[in-house]
Scaffold this motif. Structure first.
Motif, PDB file in Angstrom:
ATOM      1  N   THR A   1     -34.486   9.258 -23.497  1.00 41.08           N
ATOM      2  CA  THR A   1     -35.104  10.333 -24.258  1.00 41.08           C
ATOM      3  C   THR A   1     -36.559  10.030 -24.590  1.00 41.08           C
ATOM      4  OG1 THR A   1     -34.243   9.342 -26.286  1.00 41.08           O
ATOM      5  CG2 THR A   1     -32.911  11.081 -25.263  1.00 41.08           C
TER       6      THR A   1
ATOM      7  N   THR B   1     -30.110   7.371 -21.530  1.00 39.27           N
ATOM      8  CA  THR B   1     -29.191   8.441 -21.154  1.00 39.27           C
ATOM      9  C   THR B   1     -28.642   8.276 -19.740  1.00 39.27           C
ATOM     10  OG1 THR B   1     -31.036   9.822 -20.411  1.00 39.27           O
ATOM     11  CG2 THR B   1     -30.291  10.105 -22.707  1.00 39.27           C
TER      12      THR B   1
ATOM     13  N   PRO C   1     -36.624  14.128 -19.762  1.00 40.04           N
ATOM     14  CA  PRO C   1     -36.270  12.705 -19.767  1.00 40.04           C
ATOM     15  C   PRO C   1     -37.392  11.867 -19.157  1.00 40.04           C
ATOM     16  CG  PRO C   1     -34.957  13.911 -18.158  1.00 40.04           C
ATOM     17  CD  PRO C   1     -35.778  14.914 -18.893  1.00 40.04           C
TER      18      PRO C   1
ATOM     19  N   GLY D   1     -31.238   5.396 -26.991  1.00 34.34           N
ATOM     20  CA  GLY D   1     -32.146   6.274 -26.262  1.00 34.34           C
ATOM     21  C   GLY D   1     -31.923   6.324 -24.766  1.00 34.34           C
TER      22      GLY D   1
END
Length: 81
Positions: free
Chosen positions: A58, A42, A12, A40
């Protein structure tokens, strides 16, 4: 014989932003929700005491998109920390 295909795991990516105007749990919940809805993203970690918001995703976070949703929610993204 069996074969195993391994897919590389992409670590990440995080960025921390300074956000003005946060003062309470409602602010924290609002920013967590609006930033977390972006593609995208997270994870979102809001630290009221420092005025910092860390965004994990991501891929490299989109500064423009984050600034837009933060501003639309009534706060001001003042830059990366």
């Amino acid at each position: 014989m069996t074969s195993t295909v391994t897919t590389p795991v992409t670590p990440p990516v995080s960025a921390t932003y300074a956000v003005a105007g946060m003062s309470c749990g409602h602010c924290e919940a609002t920013l967590t929700r609006v930033i977390g809805e972006l593609d995208g993203v997270t994870g979102v970690h809001v630290r009221l005491a420092t005025g910092h918001v860390t965004v994990t995703g991501t891929a490299e976070p989109d500064d423009t998109a984050i600034a837009e949703v933060v501003d639309a929610a009534g706060y001001e993204l003042t830059g990366r920390v």
